[in-house]
Design a protein around this motif. Sequence first.
Motif, PDB file in Angstrom:
ATOM      1  N   HIS A 577      18.787  92.494  -5.680  1.00 24.07           N
ATOM      2  CA  HIS A 577      17.578  93.264  -5.393  1.00 24.07           C
ATOM      3  C   HIS A 577      17.882  94.633  -4.791  1.00 24.07           C
ATOM      4  O   HIS A 577      17.128  95.595  -4.995  1.00 24.07           O
ATOM      5  CB  HIS A 577      16.652  92.475  -4.476  1.00 24.07           C
ATOM      6  N   SER A 578      18.976  94.751  -4.066  1.00 25.70           N
ATOM      7  CA  SER A 578      19.352  96.056  -3.511  1.00 25.70           C
ATOM      8  C   SER A 578      19.708  97.033  -4.630  1.00 25.70           C
ATOM      9  O   SER A 578      19.369  98.222  -4.578  1.00 25.70           O
ATOM     10  CB  SER A 578      20.524  95.897  -2.543  1.00 25.70           C
ATOM     11  N   GLN A 579      20.397  96.532  -5.640  1.00 26.30           N
ATOM     12  CA  GLN A 579      20.716  97.379  -6.799  1.00 26.30           C
ATOM     13  C   GLN A 579      19.444  97.795  -7.529  1.00 26.30           C
ATOM     14  O   GLN A 579      19.302  98.945  -7.961  1.00 26.30           O
ATOM     15  CB  GLN A 579      21.653  96.624  -7.735  1.00 26.30           C
ATOM     16  N   PHE A 580      18.488  96.867  -7.634  1.00 24.72           N
ATOM     17  CA  PHE A 580      17.234  97.180  -8.300  1.00 24.72           C
ATOM     18  C   PHE A 580      16.444  98.230  -7.516  1.00 24.72           C
ATOM     19  O   PHE A 580      15.848  99.151  -8.089  1.00 24.72           O
ATOM     20  CB  PHE A 580      16.402  95.905  -8.465  1.00 24.72           C
ATOM     21  N   LEU A 581      16.442  98.116  -6.189  1.00 27.18           N
ATOM     22  CA  LEU A 581      15.762  99.115  -5.361  1.00 27.18           C
ATOM     23  C   LEU A 581      16.420 100.482  -5.504  1.00 27.18           C
ATOM     24  O   LEU A 581      15.747 101.511  -5.540  1.00 27.18           O
ATOM     25  CB  LEU A 581      15.774  98.673  -3.896  1.00 27.18           C
ATOM     26  N   THR A 582      17.749 100.501  -5.595  1.00 29.40           N
ATOM     27  CA  THR A 582      18.460 101.766  -5.803  1.00 29.40           C
ATOM     28  C   THR A 582      18.067 102.386  -7.137  1.00 29.40           C
ATOM     29  O   THR A 582      17.855 103.602  -7.236  1.00 29.40           O
ATOM     30  CB  THR A 582      19.982 101.532  -5.751  1.00 29.40           C
ATOM     31  N   TYR A 583      17.964 101.551  -8.146  1.00 30.07           N
ATOM     32  CA  TYR A 583      17.490 102.010  -9.466  1.00 30.07           C
ATOM     33  C   TYR A 583      16.089 102.606  -9.330  1.00 30.07           C
ATOM     34  O   TYR A 583      15.786 103.670  -9.895  1.00 30.07           O
ATOM     35  CB  TYR A 583      17.505 100.814 -10.422  1.00 30.07           C
ATOM     36  N   GLY A 584      15.222 101.969  -8.546  1.00 29.18           N
ATOM     37  CA  GLY A 584      13.884 102.516  -8.327  1.00 29.18           C
ATOM     38  C   GLY A 584      13.913 103.847  -7.599  1.00 29.18           C
ATOM     39  O   GLY A 584      13.155 104.765  -7.921  1.00 29.18           O
ATOM     40  N   LEU A 585      14.792 103.980  -6.605  1.00 27.30           N
ATOM     41  CA  LEU A 585      14.935 105.261  -5.907  1.00 27.30           C
ATOM     42  C   LEU A 585      15.370 106.363  -6.866  1.00 27.30           C
ATOM     43  O   LEU A 585      14.892 107.499  -6.783  1.00 27.30           O
ATOM     44  CB  LEU A 585      15.952 105.117  -4.773  1.00 27.30           C
ATOM     45  N   LEU A 586      16.279 106.043  -7.766  1.00 23.09           N
ATOM     46  CA  LEU A 586      16.724 107.039  -8.746  1.00 23.09           C
ATOM     47  C   LEU A 586      15.575 107.486  -9.641  1.00 23.09           C
ATOM     48  O   LEU A 586      15.446 108.678  -9.961  1.00 23.09           O
ATOM     49  CB  LEU A 586      17.859 106.452  -9.600  1.00 23.09           C
ATOM     50  N   LYS A 587      14.729 106.535 -10.050  1.00 22.86           N
ATOM     51  CA  LYS A 587      13.596 106.882 -10.905  1.00 22.86           C
ATOM     52  C   LYS A 587      12.601 107.777 -10.169  1.00 22.86           C
ATOM     53  O   LYS A 587      12.089 108.751 -10.726  1.00 22.86           O
ATOM     54  CB  LYS A 587      12.906 105.603 -11.403  1.00 22.86           C
ATOM     55  N   LEU A 588      12.329 107.442  -8.905  1.00 26.76           N
ATOM     56  CA  LEU A 588      11.425 108.285  -8.120  1.00 26.76           C
ATOM     57  C   LEU A 588      12.046 109.645  -7.833  1.00 26.76           C
ATOM     58  O   LEU A 588      11.349 110.670  -7.828  1.00 26.76           O
ATOM     59  CB  LEU A 588      11.079 107.580  -6.811  1.00 26.76           C
TER      60      LEU A 588
END
Length: 1012
Positions: A577-588
């Motif tokens: 989930h931490s990797q997924f959140l990082t992916y979300g930060l990159l998108k934002l």
Amino acid sequence: MEELNYVETLKFIVVCLMWYICSAGGNIIGKLVLNQFPFPMTVTMTQLVSISVYMEPIFWFLQTPNTGNIPRSYYFKLILPLAFGKFFSSVSSHISMWKSTVSYAHTVKATLPLFTVVLSRVLLGETQTLYVYLSIVPIILGVVIATLTEISFEMLALCSALVATLGFSLQSIFSKKCLKDTGINHLRLLVLLSRIATVLFLPVWFLYDCRNIANSDVFENTDVMKSFLLLVLDGIFYMMHNVFAFTVIAMVAPLSYSVANAMKRVVIIGASLFLLKNPVTTMNVAGMLVACFGVLCYNKAKYDQNKARRRAETLPYVHSETNLQAHLNPKGLPHSKTEVNLLNRNGMIHPEDHILLQNNVAIRRETRDIREMVERRVTPYDGVMEMMSGSHREGFRLEGSDLDFMFWPNNHRVIMDMFQSEYYNITNTTLILSESYESPPGFTLLQLLTPATYSEVQSACVRMNDRVYISSSIYRELTCSFAYPNSTVHGPCGSGSIAGRLEYDTAFCFACDFWPPSASSWIDRCHSWPGPEVVEDIIRNGCHFVAIGHQLGPHKNEEWRFSFSQAEYKCVCAMNHSQFLTYGLLKLFLKEIVNQHLNENNKLLCSYHMKTCIFWVIEQNTLPHWCPQNLLVGFWTCFKLLLKWVYEGICPNFFIPQNNLFLTKVHGSAQNRLFLQLHELYKKGLACLLQSSSIRSYIIDVLYNPRLFVRADEILIKSEVDYDTELFFEINRMATVHTVNLHSCVKYLYTVEQLLNSPLTHYQVVMLQTLTASILQSTAFVLHNMYTITGVNKHMYIADKISRQMPKLAAKFGFVSDMLYLAMYYYKTLRYREALSIIEMTKVKLVQPYLMYHEHVDRERYTEAVGGQSWSTKMRQAVAWDIILNNEICYINELIPEQQSALQNRWPSLHIPVFVMLHFLEFLCYRHIDTTLSQAALDELQVLIHHDQGLYVLDLHREISWEILGICQQITGNLQDALYSYQQSLTQYPVHNIRTATQRRTQDVVQSTPHQ
């Protein structure tokens, strides 16, 4: 032989020579072993053990994928019979070599084509050309001559060789089926069968050969050490023979392999005669040569047969004029208001909402997974498959993001090599060959091999070098507006928006069941992430080809791009989930900082680059510990890699690194501008994230106090109401099943029954429960309409008795609003009082203060009423949704014109607010019982539609709501009010595409209005 370059040709020749040496050496050594040590079963066991032991280092060296999860039932169905056949055939082969010469045994094995033709006819129903049948004659003739002139002939040797050949033929046929069904690596299958055969027949060997060896005087008359060394060598040669054989199969097409295999037999026969000096006669040699010549004739005849089939498949490549659009099932398309509401919700990534977001993402993914699983099982072979992709599929709900869908004809399949055609029945499958040797990495030409069943594919065909190819540019133009009318071409997709709010991309593509060779390096790189099970699953599911060529390619209008959307989704799901959140930060970061003030033409980076970036960072293990405390560190690691790529002008595709994603856009002055923009952000450090309104409040304290960090792992107290709202919202986005006939209804129910016996999450169980309610509701009306048409009273009575139970059952485990389907059925069958009784019960539930309708809910009262209860109970007691009518099924006769109008505009369903439908049904039923109460229901409907502020009638549903009000007013003779309502309906956004019906009703009212 197919065209190969010089390096490949040299490689092929070397591999063939090694194959011939190992095969001839193994047979000669095997014969020497059997002469000194006459125990064929022991020799067979030695070879099987050698395969099991010696292949492991080769697997480690080649990084060969594991076998994956093969169902236990499949072992009994195919794996065990294959293992038994392998052992039995091998023992029979060794008996024939023991009792005769190597040359004669292999001459008899030349009858393999005979068994193949016969078994293909018996088991698969395949017929051959006359020349194929005639080519069998010299094979039989040669074997007969060799048999009659064989000096050391024994009947046991002949029978054993024939049985072995039969066994190998069967094994070949069913091994291909096993490889296709399970996706297991061919060498892994060889080892698996060897190990199972060893275990199965070890007791038999102990009881038979082992005892015979102990009782014989073989150790007294032979050199034991020499026999042992020969056995070991025989096992090694046998193992190497199999490795090189499979390598040749992978390098060339079936014809080339058949020719090489025939030549191998000649080499074995020649080598055995030369080295073992077996006594032969001239006629005996002539018989062997005639049999080998027959094998070559058979291969040539088979090649000519396939070539003739391809020659017959000239344009037009159409069996019948079938339209792809006619098979397109838009049930999963974002045509409902819920998809629009989706973008109005606050779906931003909040780094500290770790527990909450993780649950939400699981709900979004798992409900969509089970829905697509159902659809894939019920879609007919000549239908169109659908898959959601992109951010929504991955579990994000970012404001302003679009919806991505992929569609492909189910009976069209792309293959990477001609030998893969053996896995398909070409009588009902259109085969397309990928030719990528002239295209840039990541792109390919698609050659049409067999007749297409869709006219759009035929219309997109072009000729190049006397071959027929499918043009990506033509196909893209033809299919652009299939899912939604008036879409525009954007990349490989048809793009547009609904109601000016919801943007979509729909890509019509082709599917391939095989992993492309150009992406094989990715398999070799997968050492730690994703896991081996995920890798196996990805490889087994192949890839897709989307309709766009490389801008710098030699055939940009004909080329297609490899798409790994399925693989990417599985990789995203494999993130923690931490990797997924990082992916979300990159998108934002991309959306709200990098591209914030840029128009579409100036945006050089897209979310796919962000996805590629984090994939590479995770795979390369750049950040050893992906944990919530390292969220910003992970983001910064990805940002630095992205900056490096922009500086170098190279962004390697994750699956095909040779494909530079920056090649056509990020270069020259544009590249310099982008690098300077990113470098300015880099100089600010993590403070650059403060420019994002979605992220600022969650990191500002961390940036000002180095001893703090973003707490993404705090166990937040999540409201049960929020949890339920998310679940029911996602379920209702996909809850409707569009069945059009009784057969599809039954198929849906059978599929749900099967899935209920498989491992499911809690979310998926609720999703299936909702789908079942929708299926039963549709089935009731389909069944009733079927037998009403027949006019046979007995049939109508039975059908009505069955149909009536279905919406009753659905109401027991569906939403509160599902009770209105039962009321609709009663109204349709003229049971007005029963319908009103159901309507009153529904009204009582709908007016409860704790009702959840869409996202509107009194949180405290909802918790007091149903808090802590099961989702099933909450659905029945406290949750309501809109009424969805499949436009291909007649529910209420008064709405037939609206359904027909929507169908003419390719719109699948009407979405009617539950309170509008409640008053509408109440009005219709009371018309036949009490006109005063009927007028009262109409008055309530009028007040609702005139004065509602979006609470019970959403903006996008005002069109159909005004229409229903007008229908009721027209029925009562209030033509002036009806005309006003119809005019109001025409002023709303035409989300339901019912304007044709509205205009006709308006004309009827005008013509019926008396002129003053």
